[in-house]
Design a protein around this motif. Structure first.
Motif, PDB file in Angstrom:
ATOM      1  N   UNK A 173      -5.275   0.638   4.634  1.00 27.05           N
ATOM      2  CA  UNK A 173      -5.197  -0.769   4.250  1.00 27.05           C
ATOM      3  C   UNK A 173      -6.039  -0.973   2.993  1.00 27.05           C
ATOM      4  N   UNK A 174      -5.467  -1.674   2.014  1.00 29.02           N
ATOM      5  CA  UNK A 174      -6.204  -1.962   0.789  1.00 29.02           C
ATOM      6  C   UNK A 174      -6.099  -3.453   0.475  1.00 29.02           C
ATOM      7  N   UNK A 175      -7.213  -3.993  -0.038  1.00 28.63           N
ATOM      8  CA  UNK A 175      -7.267  -5.413  -0.399  1.00 28.63           C
ATOM      9  C   UNK A 175      -7.468  -5.550  -1.902  1.00 28.63           C
ATOM     10  N   UNK A 176      -6.709  -6.451  -2.510  1.00 33.08           N
ATOM     11  CA  UNK A 176      -6.834  -6.669  -3.948  1.00 33.08           C
ATOM     12  C   UNK A 176      -6.725  -8.138  -4.293  1.00 33.08           C
ATOM     13  N   UNK A 177      -7.157  -8.464  -5.490  1.00 34.37           N
ATOM     14  CA  UNK A 177      -6.957  -9.815  -6.021  1.00 34.37           C
ATOM     15  C   UNK A 177      -6.599  -9.709  -7.490  1.00 34.37           C
ATOM     16  N   UNK A 178      -5.663 -10.543  -7.902  1.00 35.15           N
ATOM     17  CA  UNK A 178      -5.154 -10.480  -9.272  1.00 35.15           C
ATOM     18  C   UNK A 178      -5.934 -11.398 -10.195  1.00 35.15           C
ATOM     19  N   UNK A 179      -6.299 -10.862 -11.347  1.00 36.56           N
ATOM     20  CA  UNK A 179      -6.887 -11.636 -12.431  1.00 36.56           C
ATOM     21  C   UNK A 179      -5.781 -11.865 -13.459  1.00 36.56           C
ATOM     22  N   UNK A 180      -5.753 -13.026 -14.089  1.00 38.80           N
ATOM     23  CA  UNK A 180      -4.614 -13.365 -14.944  1.00 38.80           C
ATOM     24  C   UNK A 180      -5.064 -13.956 -16.266  1.00 38.80           C
ATOM     25  N   UNK A 215       6.742 -11.475  -8.064  1.00 38.55           N
ATOM     26  CA  UNK A 215       6.203 -10.151  -8.333  1.00 38.55           C
ATOM     27  C   UNK A 215       6.242  -9.353  -7.030  1.00 38.55           C
ATOM     28  N   UNK A 216       6.272  -8.041  -7.155  1.00 35.86           N
ATOM     29  CA  UNK A 216       6.303  -7.175  -5.977  1.00 35.86           C
ATOM     30  C   UNK A 216       5.155  -6.185  -6.055  1.00 35.86           C
ATOM     31  N   UNK A 217       4.419  -6.079  -4.940  1.00 39.17           N
ATOM     32  CA  UNK A 217       3.342  -5.096  -4.834  1.00 39.17           C
ATOM     33  C   UNK A 217       3.610  -4.200  -3.639  1.00 39.17           C
ATOM     34  N   UNK A 221      -0.918  -3.168   4.080  1.00 35.69           N
ATOM     35  CA  UNK A 221      -1.027  -2.009   4.961  1.00 35.69           C
ATOM     36  C   UNK A 221      -0.434  -0.777   4.263  1.00 35.69           C
ATOM     37  N   UNK A 222      -0.701   0.397   4.761  1.00 34.58           N
ATOM     38  CA  UNK A 222      -0.117   1.602   4.154  1.00 34.58           C
ATOM     39  C   UNK A 222       1.412   1.507   4.082  1.00 34.58           C
ATOM     40  N   UNK A 223       1.952   1.666   2.893  1.00 37.47           N
ATOM     41  CA  UNK A 223       3.393   1.612   2.705  1.00 37.47           C
ATOM     42  C   UNK A 223       3.982   0.215   2.684  1.00 37.47           C
ATOM     43  N   UNK A 224       3.167  -0.815   2.882  1.00 30.55           N
ATOM     44  CA  UNK A 224       3.689  -2.182   2.918  1.00 30.55           C
ATOM     45  C   UNK A 224       4.083  -2.651   1.521  1.00 30.55           C
TER      46      UNK A 224
END
Length: 202
Positions: free
Chosen positions: A112-119, A103-105, A144-147
């Motif tokens: 900077x943003x932090x996330x976690x995936x629920x499945x 997958x690509x994010x 990071x921004x634009x990462x």
């Protein structure tokens, strides 16, 4: 007067006991509600209930001469300015075959943003047989921004899926992810040398 006084005291004690019981009940229900979510999550992870996949440390030693169509769904909850999608929309591995998909994010915000995936897996009956060896969803992800980040999922379908009455006729399963924002270290004003300090949001 003495008898009335004694009756009044008894009534007061009874009322106090009722109030104490009510408060205990309320606090008990609150504690049970607080514990219900993690307990339910543990139950789903152990049983595959509600489409929860299984986490395993080893691959299958049995591979059947039958394929399973696996499709992928990717979503982002509000609060994350990310683009998130599977590299391939579907695969057709043999049942028991260990396979990797990606997958690509991409962080479309300027911070900077932090996330976690629920499945979860649909149909729900397939959840107990969908085994993940490796998954980005096991940990939080910082972008990071634009990462842009490519993230792997390594899985296999347990051959026992063809034996159970409720799952033996399943031919297609969908693995679905939703990324949610998570609190974590945030960048603050840069130092004089141009490097950013990190502070924890309390």
């Amino acid at each position: 007067m003495t008898e009335m006084g004694e009756a009044s005291k008894r009534t007061g004690r009874n009322n106090g006991a009722v109030v104490a019981m009510c408060l205990s009940f309320v606090f008990g229900m609150g504690a049970m509600s607080y514990a219900a979510v993690p307990l339910y999550r543990m139950f789903c992870q152990l049983t595959g209930y509600n489409g929860t996949t299984q986490r395993v440390d080893q691959v299958s030693s049995v591979v059947l001469d039958r394929t399973m169509r696996v499709t992928f769904d990717a979503n982002v909850a509000s609060g994350l300015q990310w683009e998130f999608k599977p590299v391939e929309r579907e695969v057709n591995p043999r049942i028991g075959e260990t396979i990797q998909v990606n997958f690509v994010a991409e962080n479309r915000s300027n911070e900077v943003q932090r996330g976690q995936a629920i499945f979860n897996v649909t149909p729900g009956e397939a959840g107990a047989y969908f085994n993940k060896v490796q998954c980005f969803c096991f940990n939080e992800t910082d972008l990071k921004p634009g990462e842009k980040l490519e993230m792997p999922v390594v899985f296999y379908i347990d051959p026992d899926i063809v034996k159970a009455v409720e799952s033996k006729d399943i031919h297609t399963v969908t693995l679905s992810y939703t990324f949610y924002p998570k609190e974590g270290p945030k960048p603050v004003a840069s130092k004089a040398d141009g490097t950013a300090e990190i502070e924890k949001k309390l």
